[in-house]
Write an enzyme that holds these catalytic residues in place. Structure first.
Site, PDB file in Angstrom:
ATOM      1  CB  THR A 289       8.389  -2.067   0.238  1.00 48.56           C
ATOM      2  OG1 THR A 289       8.871  -2.699   1.453  1.00 48.56           O
ATOM      3  CG2 THR A 289      10.101  -3.091  -0.165  1.00 48.56           C
TER       4      THR A 289
ATOM      5  N   GLY B 128      -2.288  -0.771   1.838  1.00 51.65           N
ATOM      6  CA  GLY B 128      -2.256  -0.631   2.541  1.00 51.65           C
ATOM      7  C   GLY B 128      -1.770   0.852   3.221  1.00 51.65           C
TER       8      GLY B 128
ATOM      9  CD  GLU C  38       0.478   3.029  -4.315  1.00 54.85           C
ATOM     10  OE1 GLU C  38       1.138   2.746  -3.466  1.00 54.85           O
ATOM     11  OE2 GLU C  38       0.056   1.717  -3.513  1.00 54.85           O
TER      12      GLU C  38
HETATM   13  C1  5RP Z   1       0.583   1.729  -0.211  1.00 50.19           C
HETATM   14  C2  5RP Z   1       0.796   0.435  -1.415  1.00 50.19           C
HETATM   15  C3  5RP Z   1       2.373   0.217  -0.218  1.00 50.19           C
HETATM   16  O1  5RP Z   1       2.678  -0.269  -1.450  1.00 50.19           O
HETATM   17  C4  5RP Z   1       1.426  -2.061   0.331  1.00 50.19           C
HETATM   18  O2  5RP Z   1       0.803  -0.819   2.071  1.00 50.19           O
HETATM   19  C5  5RP Z   1       3.501  -1.595   0.948  1.00 50.19           C
HETATM   20  O3  5RP Z   1       2.936  -1.624   2.502  1.00 50.19           O
HETATM   21  P1  5RP Z   1       4.874  -1.075   2.731  1.00 50.19           P
HETATM   22  O4  5RP Z   1       6.005  -1.532   1.346  1.00 50.19           O
HETATM   23  O5  5RP Z   1       5.066  -0.621   3.768  1.00 50.19           O
HETATM   24  O6  5RP Z   1       4.365  -2.890   3.457  1.00 50.19           O
HETATM   25  O7  5RP Z   1       0.936  -0.014  -1.866  1.00 50.19           O
HETATM   26  O8  5RP Z   1      -1.318   2.191  -0.877  1.00 50.19           O
END
Ligand code: 5RP
Length: 262
Positions: A36, A104, A111
């Protein structure tokens, strides 16, 4: 064109497009990690190239740094920026209080540092990330490699007295080897199914030696921008309690989508 995108990708794009409108010239902005957030990198990138938007971006991973540079966005280190006007990032889950599970993509440490050093954190997500209670998505924790199995065992023991539904843990792998974060640490995923008290769990995990950080973002996110597959966008603000609706017109985005097809 846009018809080649899945409804989830359209929802992610819609959220990112709305969030990009929050970015103004002169801002120091944190850029999140994940699919995203990658859409987000492309939207200001287009404005940087075409409209002369000038921002300094602090990326939350090496992957995001590469993407931002390839979009022509100026990248600086957090210590150079010192403080950020805004951070925009994705999430794996968010609840009604805008508490989050993140990590994830394995970038939760940077972050969280970047989001905490920002006036505002805005999450962009497709509507599928919205939950009543956090915990269906495995909660990532970043742990140092030294004594990894011992740390994992201690975490499992600590979970016994926590208000959670599942207690399995797994070491995240990248093929045949353990996944390594940008800091050279490891990720253990906690399969908790339901987290009854996210605040207490976050505090408990961070008190354990060997645990560097956990993926629960409590009271950090100010706004969530929720995208839907039909282009609808909902902006929820936790401070004002407002909900604002708008619509992204995919037909107007042919340039961005054409770039992707290249
Ligand atoms: C990475 C993260 C991402 O923001 C989270 O996993 C969401 O990812 P995506 O937008 O691919 O669903 O925390 O560490």
């Amino acid at each position: 064109m846009s018809s080649e995108l899945s409804p989830i990708d359209k929802a992610k794009f819609a959220a990112a497009k709305r969030a990009a409108a929050l970015v103004e010239s002169g801002m120091r902005a944190g850029l999140g990690t994940g699919s995203t957030a990658a859409w987000l990198g492309r939207c200001p990138g287009e404005r940087v190239r075409n409209d002369g938007l000038k921002i300094k971006a602090v990326p939350t991973s090496t992957a995001t740094a590469e993407l931002a540079r390839s979009e022509g966005i100026e990248v600086i280190a957090l210590d150079e920026a010192k403080w950020l006007d805004l951070t925009i990032d994705g999430a794996d889950e968010f609840d009604g209080h805008l508490n989050l599970i993140k990590g994830g993509g394995g970038a939760l440490l940077q972050e969280k540092i970047v989001a905490t050093a920002s006036d505002q954190m805005v999450v962009i997500a497709d509507v599928g990330k919205k939950v009543e209670t956090l915990g269906a998505f495995p909660l990532p924790i970043e742990v140092i490699p030294f004594g990894l199995q011992t740390t994992q065992k201690l975490v499992e023991e600590a979970l016994v007295s926590m208000d959670v539904l599942g207690r399995e843990t797994s070491l995240r792998m990248d093929g045949a080897t353990p996944f390594a974060t940008d800091e050279g640490n490891r990720i253990i995923d906690l399969h908790l199914k339901r987290i009854g008290d996210a605040r207490q769990l976050a505090l408990t995990l961070n008190q354990m030696p060997g645990v560097v950080e956990n993926g629960l973002f409590i009271d950090i996110c100010d706004r969530v921008i929720i995208g839907f597959g039909d282009g609808k966008v909902e902006v929820r603000d936790i401070d004002s309690g407002t909900v604002e609706n708008s619509q992204v017109d995919f037909a107007e985005e042919s340039n961005l989508f054409a770039d992707l097809a290249d």
